[in-house]
Design a protein around this motif. Structure first.
Motif, short mmCIF file in Angstrom:
data_model
loop_
_atom_site.label_atom_id
_atom_site.label_comp_id
_atom_site.label_asym_id
_atom_site.label_seq_id
_atom_site.Cartn_x
_atom_site.Cartn_y
_atom_site.Cartn_z
N THR A 162 0.88 -1.26 -0.16
CA THR A 162 -0.12 0.09 -0.04
C THR A 162 0.91 1.08 0.12
N VAL A 163 1.88 1.24 0.97
CA VAL A 163 2.80 2.46 0.99
C VAL A 163 3.56 2.77 -0.48
N ARG A 164 3.95 1.63 -0.86
CA ARG A 164 4.88 1.61 -2.22
C ARG A 164 3.65 2.36 -3.26
N GLY A 165 2.64 1.66 -3.43
CA GLY A 165 1.72 2.31 -4.55
C GLY A 165 1.22 3.58 -4.23
N LEU A 166 1.22 4.13 -2.88
CA LEU A 166 1.01 5.72 -2.64
C LEU A 166 2.04 6.51 -3.00
N LEU A 167 3.33 6.10 -2.78
CA LEU A 167 4.48 6.80 -3.10
C LEU A 167 4.66 6.76 -4.57
N GLN A 168 4.32 5.91 -5.16
CA GLN A 168 4.16 6.03 -6.90
C GLN A 168 3.19 6.76 -7.42
N LEU A 169 1.95 6.94 -6.63
CA LEU A 169 1.22 8.02 -7.02
C LEU A 169 1.51 9.50 -6.81
N LEU A 170 2.19 9.70 -5.80
CA LEU A 170 2.84 11.03 -5.31
C LEU A 170 3.72 11.33 -6.06
N SER A 171 4.72 10.33 -6.46
CA SER A 171 5.75 10.76 -7.46
C SER A 171 5.40 11.42 -8.63
N GLU A 172 3.88 10.92 -9.19
CA GLU A 172 3.57 11.28 -10.44
C GLU A 172 2.93 12.73 -10.76
N LYS A 173 2.74 13.13 -9.36
CA LYS A 173 1.96 14.56 -9.27
C LYS A 173 3.07 15.61 -9.41
N GLU A 174 2.69 16.58 -10.47
CA GLU A 174 3.38 17.64 -10.71
C GLU A 174 4.08 18.55 -9.57
N GLU A 175 3.28 18.68 -8.50
CA GLU A 175 3.75 19.54 -7.44
C GLU A 175 5.03 18.82 -6.46
N CYS A 176 4.95 17.38 -6.67
CA CYS A 176 5.94 16.73 -6.08
C CYS A 176 7.16 16.05 -6.84
N ASN A 177 7.33 17.25 -8.13
CA ASN A 177 8.39 16.54 -8.97
C ASN A 177 9.76 16.95 -8.11
N LYS A 178 9.93 17.87 -7.45
CA LYS A 178 11.26 18.41 -6.58
C LYS A 178 11.60 17.39 -5.71
N TYR A 179 10.62 16.37 -5.34
CA TYR A 179 11.12 15.36 -4.09
C TYR A 179 11.25 14.02 -5.12
N GLN A 180 11.36 13.99 -6.32
CA GLN A 180 11.86 12.81 -6.98
C GLN A 180 12.80 11.75 -6.47
N GLU A 181 13.72 12.35 -6.41
CA GLU A 181 14.91 11.69 -5.84
C GLU A 181 14.69 10.71 -4.68
N TYR A 182 13.88 11.47 -3.62
CA TYR A 182 13.38 10.78 -2.37
C TYR A 182 12.39 9.68 -2.68
N TYR A 183 11.37 9.93 -3.57
CA TYR A 183 10.49 9.02 -3.79
C TYR A 183 11.19 7.67 -4.21
N GLY A 184 12.26 7.90 -5.02
CA GLY A 184 12.99 6.86 -5.84
C GLY A 184 13.77 6.02 -4.64
N ILE A 185 14.48 6.50 -3.76
CA ILE A 185 15.13 5.98 -2.60
C ILE A 185 14.05 5.36 -1.56
N MET A 186 12.95 5.97 -1.60
CA MET A 186 11.99 5.22 -0.46
C MET A 186 11.53 3.82 -1.22
N ILE A 187 11.24 3.95 -2.47
CA ILE A 187 10.55 2.82 -3.40
C ILE A 187 11.59 1.99 -3.41
N GLU A 188 12.94 2.26 -3.77
CA GLU A 188 13.98 1.26 -3.82
C GLU A 188 14.22 0.30 -2.56
N GLU A 189 14.23 1.04 -1.51
CA GLU A 189 14.12 0.62 0.07
C GLU A 189 13.05 -0.42 0.20
#
Length: 354
Positions: A162-189
């Motif tokens: 569930t958490v992974r799916g939500l992170l993917q959704l958030l990473s696709e939002k335009e207002e969250c683009n500046k946090y892409q690096e962090y989303y990638g790290i969290m999903i990888e972990e």
């Protein structure tokens, strides 16, 4: 009684005691255990045939620490002096450096025919028993980990998904683009944690493993292109040396997983241009699979605990890969043993034909 007669009697008694002593010690030559008599300066006065067969025929007169431990002085922990001092029997487990065997050792105070105090030691080879105990301990730990995995694995996995799916959704939002690096790290972990849980669940298999009659060489041959591709990625080589084999009842998927794990470990342990050799051969009642690498070997302190989860030589490893190999072997009534030196490491998987 005059002096001459008295001396004669003493000599006769001494000779009788010496003969009786020799007669008693002669019985030790027929025992399949280590028996030796030591003087107070650690010199071996008597050694039975079994000891001579294992440590050389020239042990008489040499120091025990020279013969058994290749030392030039008494061992740091030695009960010989304590036996002489206290006149009490001591018992301990002794790991012999020279032969890599473990003995259940007894040391007794002994008075010779002339009244001199010495030490009589008897050693019973318990190497095989200790290996069985270690294997039973490993299996107990695997069972415990498996039970924990079965109970917790699915429950942990569901919220993680569930958490992974939500992170993917958030990473696709335009207002969250500046946090892409962090989303990638969290999903990888999260993916790494999910991989570890998947490996735990592999240990938790307690259902009967379906097996079919198959030739082990056929499984290895079908894997060879994949193994070669893996080796090329590491700039290394995989060679097959497959002997003629009878078929075994195996679970194809589990044996493939075990071979892949062993080969990957071997490839990672070797320097560039290293050669990894996979061999198969059979004896009258066994079939062997060996995976031999040209790495730097495994530390002796780790080797006895291989197969225990989280015991690993890798910086980022979990130790679960080998634990799964041992678990798969156990489900196939097979055993895994290891031979390691500075020239490389060989894993032996031993299958029973029946």
């Amino acid at each position: 009684m005059d002096t001459c007669s008295f001396v004669k009697v003493l000599r006769e008694e001494k000779r009788s005691l010496m003969e009786e002593s020799r007669r008693i010690f002669s019985h030790f030559d027929f025992l399949p255990i280590l028996v030796h008599l030591m003087d107070q300066d650690y010199s071996i006065i008597y050694a039975n045939q079994f000891l001579c067969d294992n440590y050389g025929m020239d042990v008489i007169g040499k120091k025990c620490y020279e013969i058994f431990e290749n030392n030039t002085k008494p061992c740091d922990v030695c009960y010989t002096y304590s036996v002489i001092k206290t006149k009490k029997t001591y018992r301990w487990e002794w790991d012999c450096v020279k032969t890599n065997k473990t003995y259940d050792l007894y040391a007794f105070p002994y008075s010779d025919y002339d009244g001199k105090t010495m030490v009589l030691e008897m050693g019973f080879d318990i190497t095989e028993r200790k290996q069985i105990e270690r294997e039973m301990g490993r299996l107990d730990r695997l069972n415990l980990i498996g039970e924990m995995a079965a109970g917790l694995g699915h429950e942990i996995r569901n919220p993680m998904t569930t958490v992974r799916g939500l992170l993917q959704l958030l990473s696709e939002k335009e207002e969250c683009n500046k946090y892409q690096e962090y989303y990638g790290i969290m999903i990888e972990e999260l993916d790494r944690a999910n991989t570890i849980i998947s490996e735990f669940l592999s240990l938790a298999k307690n259902k009967p493993t379906p097996k079919n009659e198959v030739n082990l060489n056929k499984i290895i041959t079908s894997l060879h292109p994949l193994l070669q591709a893996e080796a090329i990625e590491y700039d290394k080589t995989v060679k097959l040396e497959l002997g003629e084999l009878n078929s075994l009842y195996l679970n194809n998927n589990e044996i493939r997983q075990m071979i892949l794990n062993l080969v990957k470990n071997g490839l990672e342990a070797m320097p560039v241009n290293g050669l990894l050799t996979i061999k198969t051969y059979e004896t009258e009642d066994k079939i062997f699979l060996t995976v031999q690498d040209q790495g730097t070997g495994i530390d002796a302190n780790i080797i006895n605990n291989l197969g225990t989860p989280f015991i690993t030589t890798k910086d980022n490893g979990t130790g679960l890969g080998l634990a799964i190999c041992y678990s798969i072997a156990a489900r196939h009534n097979a055993t895994i043993s290891v031979d390691s030196s500075s020239m490389g490491t060989t894993f032996y998987v031993e299958f029973n034909k029946k």
